[in-house]
Design a protein around this motif. Sequence first.
Motif, PDB file in Angstrom:
ATOM      1  N   ARG A 187      45.485 -37.101  17.942  1.00  0.00           N
ATOM      2  CA  ARG A 187      44.340 -36.571  17.205  1.00  0.00           C
ATOM      3  C   ARG A 187      44.699 -36.205  15.765  1.00  0.00           C
ATOM      4  NH1 ARG A 187      41.489 -31.598  19.957  1.00  0.00           N
ATOM      5  NH2 ARG A 187      41.586 -33.001  21.746  1.00  0.00           N
ATOM      6  N   SER A 188      45.844 -35.563  15.579  1.00  0.00           N
ATOM      7  CA  SER A 188      46.247 -35.148  14.223  1.00  0.00           C
ATOM      8  C   SER A 188      46.568 -36.354  13.350  1.00  0.00           C
ATOM      9  CB  SER A 188      47.451 -34.210  14.295  1.00  0.00           C
ATOM     10  OG  SER A 188      48.566 -34.839  14.903  1.00  0.00           O
ATOM     11  N   LYS A 189      47.134 -37.412  13.947  1.00  0.00           N
ATOM     12  CA  LYS A 189      47.415 -38.630  13.183  1.00  0.00           C
ATOM     13  C   LYS A 189      46.129 -39.266  12.672  1.00  0.00           C
ATOM     14  CE  LYS A 189      51.735 -40.010  15.508  1.00  0.00           C
ATOM     15  NZ  LYS A 189      52.368 -41.053  16.346  1.00  0.00           N
ATOM     16  N   ILE A 190      45.123 -39.303  13.538  1.00  0.00           N
ATOM     17  CA  ILE A 190      43.843 -39.902  13.163  1.00  0.00           C
ATOM     18  C   ILE A 190      43.157 -39.080  12.083  1.00  0.00           C
ATOM     19  CG2 ILE A 190      41.551 -40.533  14.017  1.00  0.00           C
ATOM     20  CD1 ILE A 190      42.926 -40.983  16.769  1.00  0.00           C
ATOM     21  N   ALA A 191      43.235 -37.765  12.216  1.00  0.00           N
ATOM     22  CA  ALA A 191      42.612 -36.879  11.229  1.00  0.00           C
ATOM     23  C   ALA A 191      43.196 -37.109   9.836  1.00  0.00           C
ATOM     24  CB  ALA A 191      42.785 -35.422  11.651  1.00  0.00           C
ATOM     25  N   LYS A 192      44.499 -37.315   9.767  1.00  0.00           N
ATOM     26  CA  LYS A 192      45.150 -37.557   8.474  1.00  0.00           C
ATOM     27  C   LYS A 192      44.661 -38.865   7.851  1.00  0.00           C
ATOM     28  CE  LYS A 192      49.378 -34.982   9.531  1.00  0.00           C
ATOM     29  NZ  LYS A 192      50.836 -35.077   9.845  1.00  0.00           N
ATOM     30  N   LEU A 193      44.419 -39.868   8.698  1.00  0.00           N
ATOM     31  CA  LEU A 193      43.904 -41.138   8.183  1.00  0.00           C
ATOM     32  C   LEU A 193      42.445 -41.011   7.753  1.00  0.00           C
ATOM     33  CD1 LEU A 193      45.358 -43.608  10.863  1.00  0.00           C
ATOM     34  CD2 LEU A 193      46.152 -43.332   8.517  1.00  0.00           C
ATOM     35  N   GLY A 194      41.653 -40.388   8.604  1.00  0.00           N
ATOM     36  CA  GLY A 194      40.222 -40.297   8.348  1.00  0.00           C
ATOM     37  C   GLY A 194      39.865 -39.473   7.134  1.00  0.00           C
ATOM     38  N   GLN A 195      40.583 -38.366   6.916  1.00  0.00           N
ATOM     39  CA  GLN A 195      40.233 -37.501   5.793  1.00  0.00           C
ATOM     40  C   GLN A 195      40.481 -38.160   4.440  1.00  0.00           C
ATOM     41  OE1 GLN A 195      42.146 -35.408   3.480  1.00  0.00           O
ATOM     42  NE2 GLN A 195      44.075 -36.460   3.927  1.00  0.00           N
ATOM     43  N   GLN A 196      41.301 -39.213   4.429  1.00  0.00           N
ATOM     44  CA  GLN A 196      41.539 -39.934   3.178  1.00  0.00           C
ATOM     45  C   GLN A 196      40.290 -40.678   2.692  1.00  0.00           C
ATOM     46  OE1 GLN A 196      45.089 -42.427   3.392  1.00  0.00           O
ATOM     47  NE2 GLN A 196      46.043 -41.004   4.812  1.00  0.00           N
ATOM     48  N   PHE A 197      39.324 -40.898   3.588  1.00  0.00           N
ATOM     49  CA  PHE A 197      38.095 -41.613   3.239  1.00  0.00           C
ATOM     50  C   PHE A 197      36.970 -40.652   2.852  1.00  0.00           C
ATOM     51  CE2 PHE A 197      40.578 -44.876   4.991  1.00  0.00           C
ATOM     52  CZ  PHE A 197      39.982 -46.097   4.752  1.00  0.00           C
ATOM     53  N   ILE A 198      37.292 -39.369   2.814  1.00  0.00           N
ATOM     54  CA  ILE A 198      36.309 -38.358   2.411  1.00  0.00           C
ATOM     55  C   ILE A 198      36.602 -37.919   0.978  1.00  0.00           C
ATOM     56  CG2 ILE A 198      35.382 -36.064   2.883  1.00  0.00           C
ATOM     57  CD1 ILE A 198      36.174 -36.456   5.812  1.00  0.00           C
ATOM     58  N   ARG A 253      35.935 -34.099  19.209  1.00  0.00           N
ATOM     59  CA  ARG A 253      37.059 -33.256  18.795  1.00  0.00           C
ATOM     60  C   ARG A 253      37.840 -33.878  17.651  1.00  0.00           C
ATOM     61  NH1 ARG A 253      36.478 -33.241  24.225  1.00  0.00           N
ATOM     62  NH2 ARG A 253      36.255 -31.231  25.290  1.00  0.00           N
ATOM     63  N   VAL A 254      38.013 -35.191  17.679  1.00  0.00           N
ATOM     64  CA  VAL A 254      38.804 -35.842  16.622  1.00  0.00           C
ATOM     65  C   VAL A 254      38.017 -35.897  15.310  1.00  0.00           C
ATOM     66  CG1 VAL A 254      38.126 -38.214  17.216  1.00  0.00           C
ATOM     67  CG2 VAL A 254      40.312 -37.807  16.096  1.00  0.00           C
ATOM     68  N   VAL A 255      36.710 -36.077  15.371  1.00  0.00           N
ATOM     69  CA  VAL A 255      35.888 -36.024  14.160  1.00  0.00           C
ATOM     70  C   VAL A 255      35.918 -34.614  13.584  1.00  0.00           C
ATOM     71  CG1 VAL A 255      33.527 -36.168  13.266  1.00  0.00           C
ATOM     72  CG2 VAL A 255      34.381 -37.939  14.811  1.00  0.00           C
ATOM     73  N   TYR A 256      35.822 -33.617  14.449  1.00  0.00           N
ATOM     74  CA  TYR A 256      35.875 -32.221  14.000  1.00  0.00           C
ATOM     75  C   TYR A 256      37.193 -31.929  13.291  1.00  0.00           C
ATOM     76  CZ  TYR A 256      36.324 -27.122  14.312  1.00  0.00           C
ATOM     77  OH  TYR A 256      36.534 -25.796  14.009  1.00  0.00           O
ATOM     78  N   GLU A 257      38.303 -32.353  13.881  1.00  0.00           N
ATOM     79  CA  GLU A 257      39.606 -32.090  13.269  1.00  0.00           C
ATOM     80  C   GLU A 257      39.743 -32.809  11.924  1.00  0.00           C
ATOM     81  OE1 GLU A 257      44.321 -32.357  14.556  1.00  0.00           O
ATOM     82  OE2 GLU A 257      42.795 -31.796  16.023  1.00  0.00           O
ATOM     83  N   THR A 258      39.165 -33.997  11.810  1.00  0.00           N
ATOM     84  CA  THR A 258      39.201 -34.747  10.551  1.00  0.00           C
ATOM     85  C   THR A 258      38.447 -33.998   9.456  1.00  0.00           C
ATOM     86  OG1 THR A 258      39.337 -36.850  11.750  1.00  0.00           O
ATOM     87  CG2 THR A 258      38.615 -36.945   9.456  1.00  0.00           C
ATOM     88  N   LEU A 259      37.273 -33.486   9.793  1.00  0.00           N
ATOM     89  CA  LEU A 259      36.471 -32.746   8.817  1.00  0.00           C
ATOM     90  C   LEU A 259      37.152 -31.431   8.424  1.00  0.00           C
ATOM     91  CD1 LEU A 259      32.929 -33.306  10.378  1.00  0.00           C
ATOM     92  CD2 LEU A 259      33.904 -34.462   8.381  1.00  0.00           C
ATOM     93  N   ILE A 260      37.775 -30.779   9.389  1.00  0.00           N
ATOM     94  CA  ILE A 260      38.497 -29.532   9.104  1.00  0.00           C
ATOM     95  C   ILE A 260      39.664 -29.796   8.156  1.00  0.00           C
ATOM     96  CG2 ILE A 260      39.990 -27.760  10.117  1.00  0.00           C
ATOM     97  CD1 ILE A 260      37.051 -27.263  10.629  1.00  0.00           C
ATOM     98  N   LEU A 261      40.384 -30.883   8.393  1.00  0.00           N
ATOM     99  CA  LEU A 261      41.527 -31.216   7.539  1.00  0.00           C
ATOM    100  C   LEU A 261      41.064 -31.537   6.122  1.00  0.00           C
ATOM    101  CD1 LEU A 261      44.588 -31.637   7.439  1.00  0.00           C
ATOM    102  CD2 LEU A 261      44.216 -34.024   8.093  1.00  0.00           C
ATOM    103  N   ALA A 262      39.948 -32.262   6.002  1.00  0.00           N
ATOM    104  CA  ALA A 262      39.406 -32.573   4.675  1.00  0.00           C
ATOM    105  C   ALA A 262      38.974 -31.304   3.951  1.00  0.00           C
ATOM    106  CB  ALA A 262      38.231 -33.538   4.809  1.00  0.00           C
ATOM    107  N   SER A 263      38.383 -30.371   4.696  1.00  0.00           N
ATOM    108  CA  SER A 263      37.953 -29.104   4.109  1.00  0.00           C
ATOM    109  C   SER A 263      39.149 -28.277   3.628  1.00  0.00           C
ATOM    110  CB  SER A 263      37.143 -28.303   5.137  1.00  0.00           C
ATOM    111  OG  SER A 263      36.744 -27.056   4.617  1.00  0.00           O
ATOM    112  N   LYS A 264      40.208 -28.274   4.423  1.00  0.00           N
ATOM    113  CA  LYS A 264      41.421 -27.546   4.029  1.00  0.00           C
ATOM    114  C   LYS A 264      42.086 -28.171   2.809  1.00  0.00           C
ATOM    115  CE  LYS A 264      42.580 -25.631   8.583  1.00  0.00           C
ATOM    116  NZ  LYS A 264      43.525 -25.651   9.725  1.00  0.00           N
ATOM    117  N   SER A 265      41.787 -29.461   2.570  1.00  0.00           N
ATOM    118  CA  SER A 265      42.320 -30.147   1.389  1.00  0.00           C
ATOM    119  C   SER A 265      41.452 -29.898   0.154  1.00  0.00           C
ATOM    120  CB  SER A 265      42.414 -31.654   1.660  1.00  0.00           C
ATOM    121  OG  SER A 265      43.256 -31.920   2.764  1.00  0.00           O
ATOM    122  N   LYS A 266      40.523 -28.924   0.289  1.00  0.00           N
ATOM    123  CA  LYS A 266      39.648 -28.499  -0.828  1.00  0.00           C
ATOM    124  C   LYS A 266      38.623 -29.558  -1.215  1.00  0.00           C
ATOM    125  CE  LYS A 266      42.160 -24.780  -0.992  1.00  0.00           C
ATOM    126  NZ  LYS A 266      41.663 -23.526  -0.354  1.00  0.00           N
TER     127      LYS A 266
END
Length: 298
Positions: A109-120, A133-146
């Motif tokens: 899940r964390s690997k996918i989130a790192k890939l997905g947030q690059q497209f945001i 859950r994996v979409v949620y983690e991706t959005l959270i990671l993007a949010s934490k990246s400001k």
Amino acid sequence: MDHNKAVENFKNILINEPDVSPAVAALRVLLEFMNNETSETIQGMEKNIKSLVEALITVDCSVTSVKSACELFMRFITLAALDQSDFNECKKVLSLRGVAFFKKVCCARSKIAKLGQQFIFDNQEILIHSHSRVVYETLILASKSKKRFHVYVTESAPDFSGKLMHGKLEKAGISCTLILDAAVSYVLEKVDLIFLGAEGVAESGGIINKIGSFNIAICAKAMHKPVYVLAESFKFLRIYPLNQRDLPNELKHLSNKVNSKDHPLIDYTPPSYITLLFSDFGILHPSAVGDELISLYV
């Protein structure tokens, strides 16, 4: 541990640990079952594990992901070659393989989130469907990246799981709007991209996901919006549906309503409607899923 106790353990994980996916919960139960298994032959142990898997997929949850994860677990654990002649040593090797497989699954899940947030990117409008859950983690990671973005979340009838997702995003401080399933076409005009989770990924590269996913994908294609699917590799499933009727009934309904006329809970989105698929294997074109499945099973 007998089958009934293992199934109860599985149900307790689903109730008490909502952040744990049903597939991961099933693998935890299988590992514990293996460690307490009393068979004296590999064949006997394999038979008991298969019997437990059949019991687990009767529990009311995401049967598709549980089925695919358990099949891969069996492939990874019991079908690989063993060089040990002593059964106890073989059992230790199988247990170590099981732990290795489980650790790999937990990191997906964390690997996918790192890939997905690059497209945001900043100021984007994103549409998501249901609760993933994996979409949620991706959005959270993007949010934490400001990154600043807005998310539209479908209500996702009939169980309205989108409301749960909307509540979690609001609690995390992410700008979001809950919309009617019927409002997807209206909202899509201003959406930049769509993120979908998946309960299963077919050999064709199409996905099995919450009912309404296919509708969203059709509308997105008509409006030239990219559809990105986020799914762990343990959800890759060896089925090749050509249409909705090809989906097995046990995947469409909860186990106690398999032969009912109730509304199906999932639908199939063909690969032609999917732009890219993000998995722990990397970013894939849907046509590459079949090759990845071959590498998993051969």
